[in-house]
Write an enzyme that holds these catalytic residues in place. Structure first.
Site, PDB file in Angstrom:
ATOM      1  N   ARG A 201       0.383  -1.557  -0.031  1.00  0.00           N
ATOM      2  CA  ARG A 201       0.054  -0.381  -0.225  1.00  0.00           C
ATOM      3  C   ARG A 201       0.608   1.433  -0.113  1.00  0.00           C
ATOM      4  NH1 ARG A 201       1.608   3.034   4.297  1.00  0.00           N
ATOM      5  NH2 ARG A 201       0.933   2.322   6.225  1.00  0.00           N
TER       6      ARG A 201
ATOM      7  N   GLU B 200      -6.627   7.027   7.754  1.00  0.00           N
ATOM      8  CA  GLU B 200      -5.099   7.819   8.218  1.00  0.00           C
ATOM      9  C   GLU B 200      -4.853   9.366   7.663  1.00  0.00           C
ATOM     10  OE1 GLU B 200      -2.540   6.384  10.302  1.00  0.00           O
ATOM     11  OE2 GLU B 200      -0.822   7.221   9.771  1.00  0.00           O
TER      12      GLU B 200
ATOM     13  N   ARG C  61      -5.901   5.468   0.840  1.00  0.00           N
ATOM     14  CA  ARG C  61      -4.631   4.374   0.427  1.00  0.00           C
ATOM     15  C   ARG C  61      -4.936   3.284  -0.536  1.00  0.00           C
ATOM     16  NH1 ARG C  61      -2.139   3.566   5.769  1.00  0.00           N
ATOM     17  NH2 ARG C  61      -1.327   5.370   6.527  1.00  0.00           N
TER      18      ARG C  61
ATOM     19  N   CYS D  21       0.519  11.183   8.814  1.00  0.00           N
ATOM     20  CA  CYS D  21       2.059  10.571   9.849  1.00  0.00           C
ATOM     21  C   CYS D  21       3.373  10.903   9.381  1.00  0.00           C
ATOM     22  CB  CYS D  21       1.513   9.561  10.379  1.00  0.00           C
ATOM     23  SG  CYS D  21       2.392   8.934  11.480  1.00  0.00           S
TER      24      CYS D  21
ATOM     25  N   THR E 130       6.225   9.339  10.333  1.00  0.00           N
ATOM     26  CA  THR E 130       6.762   7.888   9.233  1.00  0.00           C
ATOM     27  C   THR E 130       6.101   7.885   8.348  1.00  0.00           C
ATOM     28  OG1 THR E 130       4.973   6.697  11.035  1.00  0.00           O
ATOM     29  CG2 THR E 130       6.295   7.851  12.302  1.00  0.00           C
TER      30      THR E 130
ATOM     31  N   ARG F 119       4.075   0.707   2.115  1.00  0.00           N
ATOM     32  CA  ARG F 119       4.561  -0.620   3.196  1.00  0.00           C
ATOM     33  C   ARG F 119       4.048  -1.897   2.336  1.00  0.00           C
ATOM     34  NH1 ARG F 119       2.604  -3.538   7.762  1.00  0.00           N
ATOM     35  NH2 ARG F 119       0.938  -3.513   7.351  1.00  0.00           N
TER      36      ARG F 119
ATOM     37  N   ARG G 176       4.426  -7.260  12.482  1.00  0.00           N
ATOM     38  CA  ARG G 176       2.690  -7.073  12.702  1.00  0.00           C
ATOM     39  C   ARG G 176       2.142  -7.948  13.112  1.00  0.00           C
ATOM     40  NH1 ARG G 176       0.821  -1.019  10.340  1.00  0.00           N
ATOM     41  NH2 ARG G 176       2.532  -0.065   9.732  1.00  0.00           N
TER      42      ARG G 176
ATOM     43  N   GLU H 224      -2.180  -2.932  11.632  1.00  0.00           N
ATOM     44  CA  GLU H 224      -1.388  -2.527  13.075  1.00  0.00           C
ATOM     45  C   GLU H 224      -2.399  -2.733  14.412  1.00  0.00           C
ATOM     46  OE1 GLU H 224      -0.014   1.857  12.018  1.00  0.00           O
ATOM     47  OE2 GLU H 224       1.348   1.592  13.065  1.00  0.00           O
TER      48      GLU H 224
HETATM   49  P1  ADP Z   1      -1.766   0.189   6.418  1.00  0.00           P
HETATM   50  O1  ADP Z   1      -0.048   0.048   6.721  1.00  0.00           O
HETATM   51  O2  ADP Z   1      -2.279  -0.279   5.257  1.00  0.00           O
HETATM   52  O3  ADP Z   1      -2.103   0.706   8.078  1.00  0.00           O
HETATM   53  P2  ADP Z   1      -2.554  -2.007   9.170  1.00  0.00           P
HETATM   54  O4  ADP Z   1      -2.125  -2.495  10.057  1.00  0.00           O
HETATM   55  O5  ADP Z   1      -3.281  -1.251   9.974  1.00  0.00           O
HETATM   56  O6  ADP Z   1      -1.445  -1.375   7.064  1.00  0.00           O
HETATM   57  O7  ADP Z   1      -3.005  -2.501   8.016  1.00  0.00           O
HETATM   58  C1  ADP Z   1      -4.222  -3.129   7.473  1.00  0.00           C
HETATM   59  C2  ADP Z   1      -5.460  -3.673   7.120  1.00  0.00           C
HETATM   60  O8  ADP Z   1      -4.332  -5.108   5.914  1.00  0.00           O
HETATM   61  C3  ADP Z   1      -5.389  -4.910   7.795  1.00  0.00           C
HETATM   62  O9  ADP Z   1      -6.809  -5.943   7.761  1.00  0.00           O
HETATM   63  C4  ADP Z   1      -4.218  -6.199   7.797  1.00  0.00           C
HETATM   64  O10 ADP Z   1      -5.151  -7.674   7.941  1.00  0.00           O
HETATM   65  C5  ADP Z   1      -4.281  -6.054   6.266  1.00  0.00           C
HETATM   66  N1  ADP Z   1      -3.219  -6.765   6.142  1.00  0.00           N
HETATM   67  C6  ADP Z   1      -2.007  -6.476   5.786  1.00  0.00           C
HETATM   68  N2  ADP Z   1      -0.970  -6.696   5.158  1.00  0.00           N
HETATM   69  C7  ADP Z   1      -1.265  -8.029   4.712  1.00  0.00           C
HETATM   70  C8  ADP Z   1      -1.283  -9.036   3.611  1.00  0.00           C
HETATM   71  N3  ADP Z   1       0.426  -8.947   3.486  1.00  0.00           N
HETATM   72  N4  ADP Z   1      -2.038 -10.029   3.151  1.00  0.00           N
HETATM   73  C9  ADP Z   1      -2.733  -9.878   3.600  1.00  0.00           C
HETATM   74  N5  ADP Z   1      -3.389  -9.081   4.406  1.00  0.00           N
HETATM   75  C10 ADP Z   1      -2.958  -7.830   4.661  1.00  0.00           C
HETATM   76 MG    MG Z   2      -3.276   1.381   9.717  1.00  0.00          MG
END
Ligand code: ADP
Ligand code: MG
Length: 356
Positions: free
Chosen positions: A113, A212, A216, A264, A266, A273, A303, A308
């Site tokens: 993303r 956020e 995205r 953010c 960061t 990511r 994570r 997160e």
């Molecule tokens: P972001 O950095 O996009 O804010 P989050 O940690 O908030 O990420 O996660 C957002 C969503 O994306 C969650 O539902 C998470 O399970 C999903 N997600 C993140 N990485 C993967 C992946 N490799 N495969 C499937 N789902 C993922």
């Molecule tokens: Mg997030």
């Protein structure tokens, strides 16, 4: 506004505590930004309210980074480890990626993303109700221009059936409300109005609206074909950018020094990511602290699989690049691929060690 007393910053070891000093507060506490009426007090609300922040600051609009530069500049350099005269470079050429995730690695899915924000509107912590609806209205038109495998439908949160919403969350496609930092930073004002998700039929190309960040942009699929995910993302970002420009004449916020502007600090730079969901039973047995330390050394971040703020379950982890700024997108994706291959190899040894 002016004369507001210097607040007690509960996160004493945060970057906010380090850089928001009494003299800086006196200089900036009465400044109100033009785009969204944001203030330094609003920007640092998380560091003031909670004692667990590492960074503790958000921007309410692009102006915030300029108007509060006395705080943001040194904080950003400190966090990202960049020099004051660093410039950001972007490289989304998927053909430069070397190799891929080992096909025998226990990888469930891959997701990459980026955050993007459209010039002229506030960022989520400061965005006004009108601006938020403006972003959503513009995106409804922009999404309708997408074609081929990127074509899809926009689903607003307002009026979404609860069953449908929960399924999208459970399948890892949709964001949720309730993150304490996002709430305190002002990002859940008027929830759920103006928020939603766009996705194609296969749910391999998606865009979150007004979480956020204003946008995205996400590419994901089952398995470990990172190159295919990255390639789709690059095409998708370009298509969204072109479509936004065509509908509104507006560009994404892009700063020479800080790359793509995000709420953010960061996330500044690539805002990217790249992650896989991968099983690491050996590291789970060895202990999550061992995994965290190893990830740090490999420039990765672990994570839980529920996002997160969602926590860890079982032996499956979300492993992604740690850095956003100071590296190109190609370098960050490469770092994730190489690092995950290393972790998976080490995990096999750890499984043997623990008799799994
Ligand atoms: P972001 O950095 O996009 O804010 P989050 O940690 O908030 O990420 O996660 C957002 C969503 O994306 C969650 O539902 C998470 O399970 C999903 N997600 C993140 N990485 C993967 C992946 N490799 N495969 C499937 N789902 C993922
Ligand atoms: Mg997030």
């Amino acid at each position: 506004m002016s004369g507001e007393p210097f607040p007690e910053i509960k996160s004493k070891h945060s970057l906010v505590a380090k850089y928001v000093t009494q003299p800086i507060w006196e200089k900036l506490s009465s400044v109100v930004t033009k785009t969204s009426g944001f203030t330094l007090a609003k920007a640092i609300s998380c560091a003031v309210e909670y004692d667990d922040q590492h960074c503790g600051i958000y921007a309410g609009d692009w102006d915030s980074y300029k108007d509060f530069a006395d705080v943001f500049d040194p904080l950003i350099q400190d966090y990202h480890g960049i020099s004051a005269d660093a410039v950001h470079t972007s490289d989304m050429d998927a053909s430069k990626i070397q190799g891929t995730i080992d096909p025998s690695a226990p990888v469930h899915s891959t997701r990459i993303r980026v955050g993007r924000n459209i010039d002229g509107f506030g960022l989520s912590p400061g965005i006004t109700k009108d601006q938020r609806l403006g972003v959503e209205g513009l995106m409804k038109k922009a999404f309708a221009n997408l074609t081929g495998d990127l074509a899809g439908t926009y689903y607003p949160l307002t009026g979404m059936e609860e069953k449908v919403r929960q399924q999208l969350v459970d399948d890892h496609f949709l964001f949720v409300s309730g993150d304490k930092n996002l709430i305190t930073a002002g990002m859940e004002r008027d929830w759920p109005e103006g928020r939603g998700i766009f996705h194609n039929k296969e749910k391999t190309f998606l865009t979150w609206v007004n979480e956020e960040d204003q946008l995205r942009i996400i590419s994901m699929q089952k398995g470990g074909d990172v190159k295919a995910v990255f390639d789709r993302l690059a095409r998708g970002i370009q298509a969204v950018q072109d479509s936004v420009k065509k509908e509104s004449g507006k560009d994404f916020m892009l700063d020479a020094k800080y790359g793509f502007i995000h709420s953010c600090p960061t996330n500044l730079g690539t805002g990217m990511r790249a992650s896989v969901h991968v099983d690491l039973p050996g590291y789970t047995k060895e202990g999550v602290d061992a995994l965290k330390a190893r990830c740090e050394a490999l420039k990765l971040q672990p994570r839980g699989t529920r996002g997160e703020s969602g926590g860890q379950t079982g032996v499956t982890y979300d492993i992604s690049n740690k850095h956003r700024l100071g590296y190109s997108e190609v370098e960050l994706v490469q770092c994730m691929i190489d690092g995950v291959n290393t972790l998976v190899k080490e995990d096999i040894e750890l499984q043997k060690k623990h008799g799994l």
